[in-house]
Write a protein that holds these residues in place. Structure first.
Motif, PDB file in Angstrom:
ATOM      1  N   VAL A 112      78.168  74.179  44.914  1.00 51.37           N
ATOM      2  CA  VAL A 112      78.223  72.928  45.674  1.00 51.37           C
ATOM      3  C   VAL A 112      77.949  71.772  44.721  1.00 51.37           C
ATOM      4  O   VAL A 112      77.326  71.971  43.676  1.00 51.37           O
ATOM      5  CB  VAL A 112      77.190  72.940  46.824  1.00 51.37           C
ATOM      6  CG1 VAL A 112      77.567  73.962  47.868  1.00 51.37           C
ATOM      7  CG2 VAL A 112      75.798  73.228  46.296  1.00 51.37           C
ATOM      8  N   PRO A 113      78.408  70.575  45.074  1.00 51.19           N
ATOM      9  CA  PRO A 113      78.219  69.438  44.159  1.00 51.19           C
ATOM     10  C   PRO A 113      76.749  69.215  43.791  1.00 51.19           C
ATOM     11  O   PRO A 113      76.430  68.825  42.667  1.00 51.19           O
ATOM     12  CB  PRO A 113      78.764  68.258  44.953  1.00 51.19           C
ATOM     13  CG  PRO A 113      79.721  68.847  45.925  1.00 51.19           C
ATOM     14  CD  PRO A 113      79.212  70.199  46.247  1.00 51.19           C
ATOM     15  N   ALA A 114      75.844  69.504  44.762  1.00 47.58           N
ATOM     16  CA  ALA A 114      74.429  69.244  44.522  1.00 47.58           C
ATOM     17  C   ALA A 114      73.931  69.958  43.271  1.00 47.58           C
ATOM     18  O   ALA A 114      73.112  69.435  42.510  1.00 47.58           O
ATOM     19  CB  ALA A 114      73.609  69.684  45.736  1.00 47.58           C
ATOM     20  N   ILE A 115      74.440  71.158  43.024  1.00 49.22           N
ATOM     21  CA  ILE A 115      73.925  71.942  41.899  1.00 49.22           C
ATOM     22  C   ILE A 115      74.258  71.250  40.581  1.00 49.22           C
ATOM     23  O   ILE A 115      73.456  71.257  39.640  1.00 49.22           O
ATOM     24  CB  ILE A 115      74.485  73.389  41.952  1.00 49.22           C
ATOM     25  CG1 ILE A 115      73.639  74.306  41.078  1.00 49.22           C
ATOM     26  CG2 ILE A 115      75.931  73.468  41.513  1.00 49.22           C
ATOM     27  CD1 ILE A 115      73.949  75.769  41.252  1.00 49.22           C
ATOM     28  N   LEU A 116      75.425  70.612  40.517  1.00 45.41           N
ATOM     29  CA  LEU A 116      75.811  69.948  39.269  1.00 45.41           C
ATOM     30  C   LEU A 116      74.994  68.680  39.065  1.00 45.41           C
ATOM     31  O   LEU A 116      74.616  68.332  37.954  1.00 45.41           O
ATOM     32  CB  LEU A 116      77.303  69.611  39.300  1.00 45.41           C
ATOM     33  CG  LEU A 116      78.197  70.839  39.366  1.00 45.41           C
ATOM     34  CD1 LEU A 116      79.650  70.442  39.426  1.00 45.41           C
ATOM     35  CD2 LEU A 116      77.949  71.727  38.161  1.00 45.41           C
ATOM     36  N   LYS A 117      74.708  68.003  40.165  1.00 44.18           N
ATOM     37  CA  LYS A 117      73.893  66.804  40.084  1.00 44.18           C
ATOM     38  C   LYS A 117      72.511  67.164  39.542  1.00 44.18           C
ATOM     39  O   LYS A 117      71.937  66.460  38.726  1.00 44.18           O
ATOM     40  CB  LYS A 117      73.766  66.211  41.497  1.00 44.18           C
ATOM     41  CG  LYS A 117      73.565  64.716  41.517  1.00 44.18           C
ATOM     42  CD  LYS A 117      73.718  64.225  42.938  1.00 44.18           C
ATOM     43  CE  LYS A 117      72.682  63.178  43.238  1.00 44.18           C
ATOM     44  NZ  LYS A 117      72.476  62.994  44.664  1.00 44.18           N
ATOM     45  N   LEU A 118      71.983  68.312  40.013  1.00 41.52           N
ATOM     46  CA  LEU A 118      70.650  68.722  39.596  1.00 41.52           C
ATOM     47  C   LEU A 118      70.650  69.211  38.150  1.00 41.52           C
ATOM     48  O   LEU A 118      69.704  68.979  37.412  1.00 41.52           O
ATOM     49  CB  LEU A 118      70.139  69.838  40.501  1.00 41.52           C
ATOM     50  CG  LEU A 118      69.824  69.418  41.925  1.00 41.52           C
ATOM     51  CD1 LEU A 118      69.647  70.626  42.812  1.00 41.52           C
ATOM     52  CD2 LEU A 118      68.575  68.558  41.950  1.00 41.52           C
ATOM     53  N   MET A 119      71.704  69.897  37.754  1.00 38.06           N
ATOM     54  CA  MET A 119      71.713  70.470  36.417  1.00 38.06           C
ATOM     55  C   MET A 119      71.899  69.407  35.345  1.00 38.06           C
ATOM     56  O   MET A 119      71.370  69.519  34.250  1.00 38.06           O
ATOM     57  CB  MET A 119      72.846  71.494  36.309  1.00 38.06           C
ATOM     58  CG  MET A 119      72.481  72.855  36.828  1.00 38.06           C
ATOM     59  SD  MET A 119      73.816  74.002  36.451  1.00 38.06           S
ATOM     60  CE  MET A 119      73.245  75.461  37.308  1.00 38.06           C
ATOM     61  N   GLY A 120      72.668  68.387  35.657  1.00 35.78           N
ATOM     62  CA  GLY A 120      72.964  67.387  34.637  1.00 35.78           C
ATOM     63  C   GLY A 120      73.745  68.042  33.515  1.00 35.78           C
ATOM     64  O   GLY A 120      74.593  68.907  33.746  1.00 35.78           O
ATOM     65  N   LEU A 162      67.353  77.009  29.784  1.00 39.18           N
ATOM     66  CA  LEU A 162      68.190  77.356  28.635  1.00 39.18           C
ATOM     67  C   LEU A 162      68.493  76.114  27.797  1.00 39.18           C
ATOM     68  O   LEU A 162      68.550  76.174  26.577  1.00 39.18           O
ATOM     69  CB  LEU A 162      69.488  78.016  29.105  1.00 39.18           C
ATOM     70  CG  LEU A 162      69.322  79.438  29.628  1.00 39.18           C
ATOM     71  CD1 LEU A 162      70.621  79.937  30.234  1.00 39.18           C
ATOM     72  CD2 LEU A 162      68.864  80.379  28.519  1.00 39.18           C
ATOM     73  N   GLU A 163      68.655  74.978  28.490  1.00 43.42           N
ATOM     74  CA  GLU A 163      68.886  73.736  27.760  1.00 43.42           C
ATOM     75  C   GLU A 163      67.674  73.395  26.894  1.00 43.42           C
ATOM     76  O   GLU A 163      67.792  72.989  25.748  1.00 43.42           O
ATOM     77  CB  GLU A 163      69.165  72.603  28.753  1.00 43.42           C
ATOM     78  CG  GLU A 163      69.510  71.282  28.102  1.00 43.42           C
ATOM     79  CD  GLU A 163      69.469  70.128  29.094  1.00 43.42           C
ATOM     80  OE1 GLU A 163      68.694  70.212  30.080  1.00 43.42           O
ATOM     81  OE2 GLU A 163      70.197  69.147  28.887  1.00 43.42           O
ATOM     82  N   ARG A 164      66.468  73.613  27.478  1.00 46.01           N
ATOM     83  CA  ARG A 164      65.246  73.333  26.727  1.00 46.01           C
ATOM     84  C   ARG A 164      65.166  74.212  25.491  1.00 46.01           C
ATOM     85  O   ARG A 164      64.757  73.782  24.413  1.00 46.01           O
ATOM     86  CB  ARG A 164      64.021  73.558  27.610  1.00 46.01           C
ATOM     87  CG  ARG A 164      62.697  73.269  26.921  1.00 46.01           C
ATOM     88  CD  ARG A 164      61.520  73.503  27.833  1.00 46.01           C
ATOM     89  NE  ARG A 164      61.259  74.902  28.093  1.00 46.01           N
ATOM     90  CZ  ARG A 164      60.637  75.724  27.256  1.00 46.01           C
ATOM     91  NH1 ARG A 164      60.228  75.282  26.077  1.00 46.01           N
ATOM     92  NH2 ARG A 164      60.441  76.985  27.567  1.00 46.01           N
ATOM     93  N   LEU A 165      65.550  75.494  25.682  1.00 42.40           N
ATOM     94  CA  LEU A 165      65.485  76.424  24.565  1.00 42.40           C
ATOM     95  C   LEU A 165      66.624  76.192  23.577  1.00 42.40           C
ATOM     96  O   LEU A 165      66.663  76.794  22.512  1.00 42.40           O
ATOM     97  CB  LEU A 165      65.556  77.866  25.079  1.00 42.40           C
ATOM     98  CG  LEU A 165      64.358  78.327  25.914  1.00 42.40           C
ATOM     99  CD1 LEU A 165      64.653  79.654  26.579  1.00 42.40           C
ATOM    100  CD2 LEU A 165      63.117  78.437  25.046  1.00 42.40           C
TER     101      LEU A 165
END
Lengths: 388, 348, 290
Positions: free
Chosen positions: A264-272, A247-250
């Protein structure tokens, strides 16, 4: 002699020969003068270890807290974890082992939803008190299972809550939804449908994806083309990350709803930055709330630095479940039994753990439904904070 | 010691073995197996039960791969169909468990015909890939056909009651599995000696030559698929009953690899090999657990969180090791030991 | 219209990754006649090694690229030397089983050495947005399409002009005759494994840079299977085109039909292709002599 009684007779003979069966039954299994054995079956290896390991840390911290204060009526808590890797057949083996080899007194986890269902008959027939805070399947609490307790919230309730909350924040906006092609996905959709029946918003996009999918380019494109203004992401971690980044790309920046499962924190790290518009509902407090900060502060007294890095919301839920179970055992006094523990769990009302709404069971409801609160991702500190 | 094989009547020709000691030991083993639930604790009994129903499935795969030489990487597809065949019949519609077991065989057998059809055109690796694709497609099909299968919600399976006998207790279920395992073993051993079995092996060794000898390739290849799928399906049903809850998630591609490992480790094409392979592979986690508990604390630390990774690596190493150093598998080693024992101190 | 263009562009991008892995499949098949069932795992292993490298020494693009190539080559050579060459002369199926064993080992090794959680690859440049006309693409997506094009040309030239390329074709055609003609088949096979692992490794790194690194990315190997079959298992260039076609089919079914069909469309395609034309679109038809 008929066939049915043959095994019992032979079994009795064998039992007498080995001289074990009769003596062991007299006292409660899993309890000695100095110790109480608690068992857990969970994935601590493989990808789902992200939740399983965090859960064990919560239980460990709860046990350490009680042990530091002198244990349960003088007995120290010892925890045995059986790894099931989230595979049903291993869950069965694990529970069997906990029941018959380790002979634990109580269970503080029955692994995930499908795994819990798999071991349901085994646990029910054994009569051991068990509490499950993860992957709550309906069959675990309705119809009532005498010795199984669940605490938390269901997937459908979580998805209904997030849809209601986000609709309230963005009135009149249309929704898009995508869910996984499994039980978790269909429950997510059920919750969505309930909110839909009540609020009657427009649904612009509705699809289902296959578990394990990574590339969501065509799906997100369809979402954008449909013009949906709010989006319910029914994935867990990698899938939700994939969707948000697409969605960010679009360049399609709309509020994203997600369940507590992958919070979990990991998801935010991955999403940026793609996660800056991510919302979730959860029945434990977010890390960036007053109570959350205080709880993590307390945890750091019992866990190592490495372990603290592995904590997430499942540490919170594990802690809640363990505290409730330990409380019930301690209320049984000097000689706790299974029956007594179950009775005391049923009598547990408004039990405060400090990180969720109070836990209450009753004799005809073994499901402590905790209140769901809305929270939003803060990508700068990689944690969730409450939405006022 | 025997000096040769002398058959004096038809009975001796039909008998599975002409060795008195083999027959005696088999009977003793049988008695021991029947009596096992009296002695073993629940955990060990569970393991032996797993060995027994895994054996049924592995023997099924052996008919296809070991006897007929057709490679299947999609056997988990038959397993899941068998489990669903039983679960839909018994778990949803509440019909008789016996009918459930029948459906657990028939549904995969029909699928076997469909999957087997390409085998008439495709060989070796290409066939392996088709069967693998089948396994993936079947999972999606089961999820999509939720009006029949409950889709992703799964199906609960109570332990069956048949002919007035309840199989609810672990011991009773163990005997049920024992019955099916013995039946599967008997079928496998007898097929080998029949016209069908000889046709299968002729196809395996050289299908063109077999065809020129008058073996109907189409019929026999499909038959191999059907028989193999039927047995694997029964194993799937037993697996489902053991788990008491059937979902697609419980049947991962990993099971196919496990089955391959059993055949490779045991020795392809030999019933005894399949038995030995099944025992080794099912017990592997226990064995590694014991071995690693003998080592120091550092290794145990690894085991605490990485037990399954270590075990999986061992799977891989064992598969490769046997292929590389002893392609005949455990059954080959067993034969070598036997020969050495009989001929000692002479070499041969 | 823009919708279709978007679908096509992203379809080609993911298809290029499948195509690269499919090329890796074809390279091994062409020179040794076997399918490397650990191809996806090899790609994952190289991606993880590169991730570890980037975490240690920084994610400069040139450093990462050089490391990826070296890691892929070394891994390929090690596998060939330790596992494949000793099996020479054994039935093909035994060797295929060895690669299945290898796949299991590599998967678990990744979990054993690193952990099970997904991580960002850390190559920021790959996720930067590039605007082409009126569509946004990630730099990594554009790069992988370019990489695929470059490798297509390179491998065409390799098979056409280089000594090894010609030797490889000879081995593929008839390895005994090639051996008699003085071709060092063992070395040709080693080169094929090294090249195959390198290409797969590049695909793995690109995939991880776009979709994060996690222990389930080996599944791109499964997705690339249909591509290799469609293109023809022995056609290196054809397999690459097969990848693009599979990527496009996936995106079209996902964009116009439903997402669940998208994920199995590849496997349905395999069955279809194998039933109708087992040698694929570009492969050589096998003729069996009695």
């Amino acid at each position: 002699m008929n066939i049915k009684s043959l095994p019992t007779t032979l079994g009795l003979v064998a039992g007498l020969l080995l001289g074990t069966a009769t003596g062991a039954l007299a006292e409660q299994q899993g309890i000695t003068d100095t110790e109480i054995l608690i068992g857990e079956v969970l994935p601590v290896s493989g990808p789902p270890a992200l939740l399983g390991f965090a859960h064990t840390l919560g239980v460990k911290a709860a046990a350490a807290e009680i042990n530091a204060a002198g244990g349960i009526n003088g007995r120290m808590i010892r925890i045995i974890v059986e790894d099931d890797g989230y595979v049903n057949s291993r869950t069965v083996e694990g529970v069997r082992k906990l029941l018959t080899v380790h002979k634990v007194f109580a269970l503080t986890s029955l692994s995930g939803a499908a795994q819990g269902l798999t071991v349901l008959p085994l646990v029910r027939d054994s009569g051991i008190p068990a509490i499950s805070p993860i992957g709550i399947a309906e069959e675990l609490h309705t119809p009532l299972v005498p010795n199984i307790f669940v605490v938390g919230s269901t997937y459908d309730a979580a998805s209904e809550a997030i849809v209601r909350e986000l609709s309230a924040l963005n009135p009149g906006k249309s929704w898009g939804i995508i869910v996984q092609d499994d039980e978790y996905g269909s429950l997510t959709h059920q919750g969505f449908d309930r909110a839909l029946a009540d609020l009657k918003f427009d649904v612009a996009y509705d699809d289902k994806y296959t578990r394990g999918q990574r590339d969501f380019s065509s799906e997100m494109l369809r979402l954008q083309a449909s013009g949906a203004e709010l989006f319910m992401m029914g994935g867990i971690i990698a899938e939700n990350v994939g969707m948000a980044k697409e969605l960010e790309r679009l360049g399609y920046d709309i509020p994203l709803g997600s369940s507590f499962v992958g919070r979990v924190p990991a998801i935010l790290k991955l999403m940026g930055d793609a996660g800056s518009n991510l919302y979730a509902t959860d029945y434990v407090v977010p890390e960036q709330s007053e109570k959350g900060i205080a709880f993590l502060e307390k945890l750091s007294g019992f866990l190592t630095e490495d372990e603290m890095a592995a904590t997430n919301r499942y540490t919170f839920t594990g802690y809640i479940a363990a505290r409730a179970m330990f409380e019930a055992i301690s209320r049984c006094g000097a000689e706790p039994t299974w029956d007594c523990t179950i009775e005391k769990l049923e009598g547990l009302t408004d039990f405060e753990t400090g990180i969720s709404s109070p836990v209450s069971f009753s004799a005809d409801d073994h499901f402590a439904r905790l209140e769901l609160g809305l929270m939003k991702a803060n990508v700068d500190v990689l944690a969730f904070e409450p939405v006022k | 010691m025997r000096s040769g094989n002398f058959k004096q009547n038809v009975g001796e020709l039909i008998a599975l073995t002409d060795s008195k000691s083999v027959a005696t030991w088999s009977c003793l083993l049988m008695v021991a197996l029947i009596g096992a639930p009296m002695v073993l604790d629940a955990h060990l009994l569970g393991l032996v039960t797993v060995i027994l129903f895994t054996l049924v499935g592995a023997l099924g795969l052996n008919i296809l791969m070991g006897y007929t030489g057709l490679v299947s990487l999609g056997h988990v597809g038959f397993l899941v169909l068998g489990a669903y065949g039983y679960a839909v019949t018994v778990g949803i519609h509440g019909l008789h468990p016996l009918l459930g077991f029948l459906m657990a065989g028939i549904v995969p057998a029909i699928a076997g015909v469909i999957v087997g059809a390409p085998s008439l055109r495709l060989k070796g690796i290409y066939l392996a890939i088709t069967t693998m694709a089948f396994a993936f497609i079947i999972n999606t099909a089961i999820l999509e056909a939720d009006f029949i299968t409950n889709g992703s919600s799964g199906i609960f399976l109570p332990r069956p009651t048949m002919f007035g006998i309840s199989f609810k207790s672990d011991a009773a279920f163990y005997w049920l599995c024992l019955f099916f395992a013995v039946a599967a073993l008997a079928v496998t051993l007898n097929i080998r000696r029949s016209r069908i079995g000889r046709a299968f092996m002729a196809i395996r060794d050289n299908d063109i030559a077999a065809q020129s000898m008058g073996i109907n390739l189409i019929a026999y290849k499909l038959l191999a698929f059907v028989m193999s799928a039927f047995m694997t399906g029964i194993a799937g049903a037993l697996f489902g009953v053991y788990l008491s809850f059937v979902t697609v998630e419980g049947f991962t591609f990993h099971l196919t690899i496990e089955a391959l490992a059993i055949l490779v480790v045991g020795g392809l094409g030999s019933a005894l090999g399949v038995v030995l392979g099944t025992i080794l592979i099912v017990l592997l986690p226990e064995i590694t657990g014991v071995l690693l508990s003998l080592t120091g604390d550092a290794a145990q630390e690894v085991m605490a969180t990485k037990a399954f990774e270590v075990r999986n690596i061992l799977y891989g190493v064992i598969i490769i090791g046997f292929l590389r150093f002893d392609p005949t598998g455990l059954v080959g080693i067993w034969k070598d030991v036997q020969r050495t024992w009989v001929n000692w101190p002479l070499k041969y | 219209m823009n919708y279709l263009i978007q679908l096509t562009a992203t379809g080609i991008a993911i298809g290029a990754i499948y195509g690269l892995i499919a090329m890796a499949f074809a390279l091994v098949y062409k020179s040794t006649g076997l399918i490397n069932f650990a191809q996806g795992e090899v790609a994952m292993m190289v991606a993880y090694l590169t991730w570890a490298f980037a975490g240690q020494f920084g994610s400069g693009l040139i450093g990462v690229a050089v490391f990826t190539i070296v890691a892929g080559m070394v891994l390929g050579l090690v596998i060939e030397r330790l596992l494949i060459r000793p099996m020479m002369g054994e039935p093909i199926f035994s060797i295929v089983l060895v690669t299945i064993g290898l796949a299991v080992i590599l998967r678990s090794l990744v979990l054993l050495i690193w952990d099970a959680s997904p991580h960002p690859m850390g190559i920021e440049a790959a996720s930067e947005l590039i605007r082409i006309g009126n569509l946004n693409m990630r730099a990594g997506q554009v790069f992988v399409i370019g990489l695929m094009g470059a490798l297509l040309v390179a491998s065409w030239a390799f098979f056409r002009y280089s000594r090894y390329g010609i030797a490889m074709r000879a081995v593929a055609d008839d390895d005994r005759t090639a051996l008699l003609m003085g071709v060092n088949t063992a070395r040709v096979q080693a080169v094929a494994w090294a090249a195959s692992s390198t290409i797969a490794g590049m695909a793995g790194v690109c995939f991880a840079a776009l979709y994060d690194i996690s222990p389930d990315i080996y599944s791109i190997g499964l997705k690339a299977f249909p591509a290799a079959i469609l293109g023809g298992l022995d056609a290196v260039l054809g397999s690459a085109f097969g990848g693009i076609i599979v990527g496009l089919i996936e995106n079209m079914t996902g964009g116009y039909m439903s997402s669940t069909i998208k994920e199995i469309s590849g496997f349905v395609l395999i069955v279809g292709v194998l039933m109708i034309r087992p040698s694929g679109l570009f492969g050589q038809r096998e003729i069996e002599r009695v």
